[in-house]
Enzyme design. Structure first.
Site, PDB file in Angstrom:
ATOM      1  N   ASP A  42       0.787  -1.243   0.000  1.00 47.94           N
ATOM      2  CA  ASP A  42       0.000   0.000   0.000  1.00 47.94           C
ATOM      3  C   ASP A  42       0.821   1.297   0.000  1.00 47.94           C
ATOM      4  O   ASP A  42       1.776   1.421   0.767  1.00 47.94           O
ATOM      5  CB  ASP A  42      -0.866   0.084   1.256  1.00 47.94           C
ATOM      6  CG  ASP A  42      -1.610  -1.194   1.556  1.00 47.94           C
ATOM      7  OD1 ASP A  42      -1.709  -2.051   0.678  1.00 47.94           O
ATOM      8  OD2 ASP A  42      -2.088  -1.316   2.704  1.00 47.94           O
ATOM      9  N   GLU A 252     -10.256  -2.220   3.833  1.00 50.77           N
ATOM     10  CA  GLU A 252      -8.939  -1.733   4.240  1.00 50.77           C
ATOM     11  C   GLU A 252      -8.688  -0.358   3.620  1.00 50.77           C
ATOM     12  O   GLU A 252      -9.339   0.030   2.650  1.00 50.77           O
ATOM     13  CB  GLU A 252      -7.840  -2.691   3.758  1.00 50.77           C
ATOM     14  CG  GLU A 252      -7.879  -4.047   4.444  1.00 50.77           C
ATOM     15  CD  GLU A 252      -6.610  -4.850   4.179  1.00 50.77           C
ATOM     16  OE1 GLU A 252      -6.042  -5.364   5.139  1.00 50.77           O
ATOM     17  OE2 GLU A 252      -6.202  -4.972   3.012  1.00 50.77           O
TER      18      GLU A 252
END
Ligand SMILES: *[C@@H]1O[C@H](CO)[C@@H](O)[C@H](O)[C@H]1NC(C)=O
Ligand SMILES: *[C@@H]1O[C@H](CO)[C@@H](O)[C@H](O)[C@H]1NC(C)=O
Ligand SMILES: *[C@@H]1O[C@H](CO)[C@@H](O)[C@H](O)[C@H]1NC(C)=O
Ligand SMILES: *[C@@H]1O[C@H](CO)[C@@H](O)[C@H](O)[C@H]1NC(C)=O
Ligand SMILES: *[C@@H]1O[C@H](CO)[C@@H](O)[C@H](O)[C@H]1NC(C)=O
Ligand SMILES: *[C@@H]1O[C@H](CO)[C@@H](O)[C@H](O)[C@H]1NC(C)=O
Ligand SMILES: *[C@@H]1O[C@H](CO)[C@@H](O)[C@H](O)[C@H]1NC(C)=O
Ligand SMILES: *[C@@H]1O[C@H](CO)[C@@H](O)[C@H](O)[C@H]1NC(C)=O
Ligand SMILES: *[C@@H]1O[C@H](CO)[C@@H](O)[C@H](O)[C@H]1NC(C)=O
Ligand SMILES: *[C@@H]1O[C@H](CO)[C@@H](O)[C@H](O)[C@H]1NC(C)=O
Length: 721
Positions: A42, A252
């Site tokens: 990420d 998420e």
């Protein structure tokens, strides 16, 4: 002669060893960010401050798969050229090698007003007044694998996830963890059992309420928690949101941000953007957004953006709901072959369907009969297409229909298809979950034609089954979610703090948890998407989040390498010449209208025989953009079944009143990103072709394509130019 030789020698020594070999490994992205080595996931802490774009990212300093998670760091002044900096927050272990703290995803802000008290004197101005730093604060998830007692007295449980902060008074080069960490130790009491699934804080300064706002995820509950704070240390829970829309997986990396609707500063709307894994639009990871309002404490979704799975569009006709569970397929007008012969719809509660909340009743079509070993076909009666959409619920393993292997010994499809004129025109498979999700086929181009539906399960492998239910004919699609990107490789999209509202910029992780740790790259693994600008546009009276690559990307474009107008492009393939090296790193734009053909597109990374190819196109009948990577190159790195890598990705794009479509295609050494000119469609896919497959072709299917303009610019390496 001597000076010529010397010159060559210097070039080789000076650049051959250093510059020319930099970022040139097989598949190395040329204009996308990737770490020099090791694993990345990420994007984190995206922050624009004082002329610099910071990109932090989930990083394993120790290897090319996930682990030892730390925050890597890079900076840029243009979002195009990146400078690698040293690790900002590094995974901590005790003397026995037990990992005590990993630094999971989060965000970053600049504390201009010293609300945190972290500012320090950094000098004096010319009047002798003290100048203070403007501390940069990172807000992240502390993931604690090992139970231990911290020196500040906080007792840490194994696997606990808490929210923590660290600050930097040197513009992000070095970081100090706050001694009071974690600042949010546990989820609220009613979710106390979720203490290992509480993560990914996104924080921003909310001017109207003069507070810091955080949105964090209870991943397994698909709930976002909204907190506020005066000082980034003490946080108050204000509200929660979710589950909603795509929700059969973990939520998420949430974020929340304002945008002006149609550029009108009086019409501010708020967008929630989040990752979902598994349960994305294709398989495993995906990203969805929800538009609404935010008043400093509470996000309220616009009613038009929340989709009730049990509510079918007004005016729909139910074609088949499989409620007659004591009948055979033949008795309900369908027919079946192979192991399905003589069988019929099943009671969904007794087969392996997990989510049946979209079902209007109890019956379901399933190929999970005596397990995954059952094979055969199930066919609907022939019907005439009368509405613009066919919508249905589907679940099961991801084994897509692949036209190049269908009917051969390599065929492994478990698919649900629409057959018109003897041709499969649409096909859908499961998303590797047992949760029924809604899918839509735009069949406006086929109205008046005869068609039938076909379930094909030739596969006996793991997860080789499909569930299908609630087949409806409707004039508006039965939406399940607002997908942010319709490809398989855009996850954990994060946006920049520190920019003005219209400059909202997003970067996504260009990979997928379904196979991401196996992709065939070395010594690094994973790249980021091109940075994209976001906007909210009303299109056909629906508010949509639209996106385009940032304008600064054009600084890497070469002059036009190919440009041609075709009044008519004939049926078949037309090779165009794009010189090396730009045949593997380019922006290719096509503007076109429908002629007598049904599909138009571009074939990239292909060889003479098209045994290898990445196909990008527009389907005039289905009014959709597609990217097909079935034959795009290596996918053998996935050595389990079902292989989630090969596939064809489709995004609806209605033909506008101008009848003209423009697609902008960004090809890099191992990825292709497709955007339409309105920004409604983004399809992001990785590809791993052979070096030798570098031909570029145009194609028109079933007749001509009209008024075609093709323009190609090379895209230079951002690492060496
Ligand atoms: C912003 O950048 C300029 C030029 O690099 C530098 O002189 C200045 O100190 C920076 N300001 C802050 C607040 O860091
Ligand atoms: C890298 O791995 C080794 C052994 O697995 C471990 O001792 C070390 O602490 C790790 N380094 C980091 C930065 O986590
Ligand atoms: C920032 O806050 C701290 C703690 O309250 C204080 O010691 C420091 O002087 C402040 N700095 C500025 C510039 O206000
Ligand atoms: C932490 O401290 C408590 C006492 O406050 C003790 O009971 C516990 O065993 C300690 N845990 C660890 C993992 O050291
Ligand atoms: C947090 O708030 C509590 C109660 O309002 C206060 O006692 C405490 O000092 C605050 N802590 C920080 C770090 O600001
Ligand atoms: C924000 O909206 C929520 C829900 O509508 C409401 O309960 C709350 O009072 C509002 N807060 C503010 C500060 O307006
Ligand atoms: C479907 O199966 C469930 C669970 O076995 C059962 O309770 C229910 O009565 C069945 N429904 C019908 C219509 O057979
Ligand atoms: C099954 O249905 C299809 C489509 O209606 C039809 O073409 C086919 O002949 C049928 N097969 C059998 C065995 O009935
Ligand atoms: C489809 O429409 C045509 C023309 O109206 C008609 O002849 C045909 O019987 C219809 N087919 C079905 C399956 O309803
Ligand atoms: C095309 O690519 C395939 C690999 O997919 C390769 O085996 C074949 O030799 C290539 N053919 C040509 C003509 O380059």
């Amino acid at each position: 002669m001597v000076s010529f030789t010397t010159c060559v020698y210097i070039v080789l020594l000076g650049f051959g060893g250093l510059v020319r070999s930099y970022y040139t490994e097989p598949y190395r992205p040329q204009f996308h960010f990737s770490p020099q080595q090791n694993w990345m996931n990420d994007p984190n802490g995206l922050l624009y401050f004082n002329g610099t774009y910071h990109l932090f990212y989930q990083y394993n300093p120790n290897g090319t798969t996930w682990g030892f998670m730390s925050w890597g760091h890079a900076i840029s002044t243009d979002l195009v050229h990146w400078q690698h900096l040293s690790i900002a927050l590094e995974c901590e272990s005790d003397s026995n090698g037990n990992v005590l703290q990993m630094f999971f995803s989060g965000s970053a802000v600049v504390d201009v007003d010293n609300t945190s008290g972290f500012a320090v004197p950094v000098g004096k101005d010319r009047h002798g007044h003290v100048i203070y730093s403007q501390p940069m604060i990172a807000i992240y998830t502390s993931n604690y694998p090992t139970a231990h007692n911290q020196s500040n007295g906080v007792v840490i449980r194994a696997g606990q996830q808490s929210q923590s902060i660290a600050y930097s008074n040197d513009n992000g080069l070095t970081w100090t963890q706050y001694e009071g960490n974690p600042v949010i130790e546990s989820p609220p009491p009613q979710y106390a059992d979720q203490y290992q699934q509480f993560r990914d804080p996104f924080v921003f300064w909310h001017q109207p309420s003069s507070k810091w706002i955080m949105v964090a995820s209870l991943a397994m509950k698909q709930i976002l928690l909204i907190y506020s704070s005066d000082n980034l240390k003490n946080w108050t829970l204000e509200s929660q949101f979710g589950p909603a829309n795509a929700r059969f997986g973990q939520w998420e990396c949430p974020s929340i941000f304002p945008l002006y609707l149609d550029g009108n500063m009086q019409e501010e709307k708020w967008v929630l953007l989040m990752g979902i894994n598994p349960g994305g639009v294709i398989t495993a990871s995906g990203s969805q957004y929800i538009v609404g309002s935010f008043n400093g404490t509470t996000f309220v979704a616009d009613p038009s953006n929340v989709y009730d799975p049990t509510q079918i569009p007004a005016g729909s006709t139910v074609f088949q709901d499989f409620e007659e569970i004591s009948s055979t397929f033949e008795e309900i007008g369908w027919n079946s072959t192979g192991d399905f012969a003589g069988l019929g719809p099943q009671n969904a509660s007794t087969v392996q369907v997990w989510n049946i909340e979209g079902c209007l009743g109890i019956g379901v079509l399933t190929t999970y009969l005596f397990g995954d070993i059952a094979t055969g076909t199930i066919t609907s009666p022939t019907f005439n297409i009368t509405n613009s959409y066919i919508s249905f619920l589907i679940a099961g393993g991801y084994y897509p229909y692949n036209p190049s292997t269908a009917g051969t010994p390599d065929d492994n499809q478990v698919s649900f298809s629409l057959v018109v004129g003897g041709q499969i025109v649409y096909s859908e498979t499961g998303t590797d979950t047992e949760d029924l999700v809604w899918r839509n086929w735009n069949v406006a181009g086929y109205i008046g034609q005869e068609a039938y539906l076909l379930v094909t399960d030739v596969n006996t492998g793991p997860f080789a089954h499909l569930h299908v239910d609630e087949i409806i004919f409707c004039n508006t699609p039965k939406n399940e979610a607002n997908w942010f990107d319709f490809g398989p490789d855009l996850y954990a999209a994060a946006t920049y703090n520190g920019l003005s509202v219209p400059d909202r910029t997003v970067i996504g992780w260009m990979n997928n948890w379904g196979y991401g740790q196996n992709i065939p790259t070395s010594p690094w693994r994973s790249a980021m998407s091109v940075p994209r600008n976001l906007a909210l546009k009303t299109i056909n009276s629906v508010v949509r989040l639209v996106q385009q690559p940032v304008p600064s990307l054009s600084s890497l474009y070469t002059s036009t390498l190919y440009s041609r107008w075709f009044t008519t492009l004939p049926s078949g393939e037309t090779t165009i010449n794009v010189p090396s090296p730009y045949n593997t790193q380019m922006k290719l734009s096509v503007t076109f209208k429908r002629g007598s053909g049904t599909k138009f597109g571009v074939i990239l990374r292909s060889n003479a025989t098209d045994t290898q190819e990445t196909v990008i196109g527009y389907d005039f009948l289905g009014q959709s953009v597609f990217v097909d990577r079935f034959k795009a190159g290596d996918n053998s790195f996935v050595n389990w079944q079902p292989n989630p890598f090969p596939g064809r990705y489709v995004a609806t794009l209605p033909i506008p009143s101008s009848n003209t479509i423009t697609l902008n295609i960004f090809l890099d050494w191992s990825s292709v990103e497709v955007f339409d000119s309105t920004g409604q469609v983004a399809i992001t896919s990785q590809i791993f072709p052979l070096d030798a497959s570098a031909m570029v072709k145009l194609f028109s299917v079933g007749g001509t394509t009209k008024d075609l303009a093709v323009t190609v610019n090379g895209i230079k390496s951002s690492w060496t130019s």
